[in-house]
Scaffold this motif. Structure first.
Motif, PDB file in Angstrom:
ATOM      1  N   GLY A  46       0.254   9.324  13.577  1.00  0.00           N
ATOM      2  CA  GLY A  46       0.945  10.517  13.101  1.00  0.00           C
ATOM      3  C   GLY A  46       0.881  10.686  11.599  1.00  0.00           C
ATOM      4  N   HIS A  47       0.615   9.613  10.862  1.00  0.00           N
ATOM      5  CA  HIS A  47       0.506   9.661   9.395  1.00  0.00           C
ATOM      6  C   HIS A  47       1.632  10.469   8.762  1.00  0.00           C
ATOM      7  N   ARG A  48       2.847  10.122   9.103  1.00  0.00           N
ATOM      8  CA  ARG A  48       4.050  10.802   8.621  1.00  0.00           C
ATOM      9  C   ARG A  48       4.103  10.806   7.093  1.00  0.00           C
ATOM     10  N   LEU A  49       4.508  11.937   6.545  1.00  0.00           N
ATOM     11  CA  LEU A  49       4.662  12.073   5.095  1.00  0.00           C
ATOM     12  C   LEU A  49       5.890  11.294   4.641  1.00  0.00           C
ATOM     13  N   ASN A  50       5.719  10.418   3.657  1.00  0.00           N
ATOM     14  CA  ASN A  50       6.834   9.657   3.091  1.00  0.00           C
ATOM     15  C   ASN A  50       7.448  10.353   1.888  1.00  0.00           C
ATOM     16  N   TRP A  80      -2.561  16.903   5.721  1.00  0.00           N
ATOM     17  CA  TRP A  80      -3.416  16.167   6.634  1.00  0.00           C
ATOM     18  C   TRP A  80      -4.100  15.073   5.837  1.00  0.00           C
ATOM     19  N   SER A  81      -4.007  13.858   6.319  1.00  0.00           N
ATOM     20  CA  SER A  81      -4.694  12.734   5.694  1.00  0.00           C
ATOM     21  C   SER A  81      -5.161  11.811   6.805  1.00  0.00           C
ATOM     22  N   ARG A  82      -6.485  11.778   7.005  1.00  0.00           N
ATOM     23  CA  ARG A  82      -6.998  10.944   8.080  1.00  0.00           C
ATOM     24  C   ARG A  82      -8.474  10.641   7.847  1.00  0.00           C
ATOM     25  N   ASP A  83      -8.810   9.373   7.934  1.00  0.00           N
ATOM     26  CA  ASP A  83     -10.203   8.928   7.938  1.00  0.00           C
ATOM     27  C   ASP A  83     -11.014   9.492   6.775  1.00  0.00           C
ATOM     28  N   LEU A  86      -8.571  14.808   3.300  1.00  0.00           N
ATOM     29  CA  LEU A  86      -7.242  15.158   2.804  1.00  0.00           C
ATOM     30  C   LEU A  86      -7.107  16.670   2.703  1.00  0.00           C
ATOM     31  N   LEU A  87      -5.981  17.171   3.185  1.00  0.00           N
ATOM     32  CA  LEU A  87      -5.623  18.581   3.042  1.00  0.00           C
ATOM     33  C   LEU A  87      -4.169  18.640   2.609  1.00  0.00           C
ATOM     34  N   LEU A  88      -3.900  19.341   1.538  1.00  0.00           N
ATOM     35  CA  LEU A  88      -2.534  19.577   1.070  1.00  0.00           C
ATOM     36  C   LEU A  88      -2.376  21.064   0.810  1.00  0.00           C
ATOM     37  N   VAL A 107      -5.436  22.233  -1.441  1.00  0.00           N
ATOM     38  CA  VAL A 107      -6.397  21.212  -1.866  1.00  0.00           C
ATOM     39  C   VAL A 107      -7.089  20.673  -0.627  1.00  0.00           C
ATOM     40  N   VAL A 108      -8.421  20.681  -0.643  1.00  0.00           N
ATOM     41  CA  VAL A 108      -9.232  20.105   0.420  1.00  0.00           C
ATOM     42  C   VAL A 108     -10.178  19.113  -0.253  1.00  0.00           C
TER      43      VAL A 108
END
Length: 145
Positions: A46-50, A80-83, A86-88, A107-108
């Motif tokens: 899930g890569h939850r945002l901290n 989104w941050s995976r493998d 990154l997308l913000l 940001v991509v």
């Protein structure tokens, strides 16, 4: 003997916690804008945002309402941050100080399947609803901490 095992187990638990999260940062400084963004994501499913924070300076004098903005977690509308990818998306709904104008910064960066300590990408910045719409694009540098 038991004390030694308890201390050892505690150290293993602390070591696991120290590597459980990743921190990412991105920055840009060009003719249109200067910004820094920092975010932390959990490595588990899930890569939850901290956490998230950032600062932005829009250099166009016609966009004085967004000349200097600070961002916190509530401004991060999509992430989104995976493998290695990154997308913000940062959204600032403005307020009384912006006369109803809104700001959207996307940001991509990175490439899926190619995680790296330092990577690059692009940003797009739009300001709408004010007296003069504004759009800018540029390059962004990102990395991990």
């Amino acid at each position: 003997m038991w004390r030694g095992m308890i201390v050892f187990a505690g150290l293993l638990g602390a070591a696991g916690a120290a590597h459980a999260d990743s921190r990412l940062f991105c920055s840009a400084d060009d003719a249109q804008a200067r910004f820094t963004l920092e975010s932390g994501f959990a490595n588990e499913g899930g890569h939850r945002l901290n956490h998230f924070r950032g600062a932005l300076i829009v250099k166009d004098p016609a966009q004085a309402a967004f000349a200097k903005r600070l961002f916190e977690s509530q401004h991060l509308s999509n992430h989104w941050s995976r493998d290695g990818e990154l997308l913000l998306e940062v959204f600032d709904g403005g307020g009384d100080d912006t006369s109803g104008a809104t700001l959207d910064l996307v940001v991509v960066a990175g490439a899926r399947g190619k995680p790296a300590a330092n990577f690059s990408g692009t940003y797009s910045l739009t300001i709408e609803g004010g007296s003069k719409p504004y759009a800018a694009e540029g390059k962004v540098s990102c990395g991990t901490k």
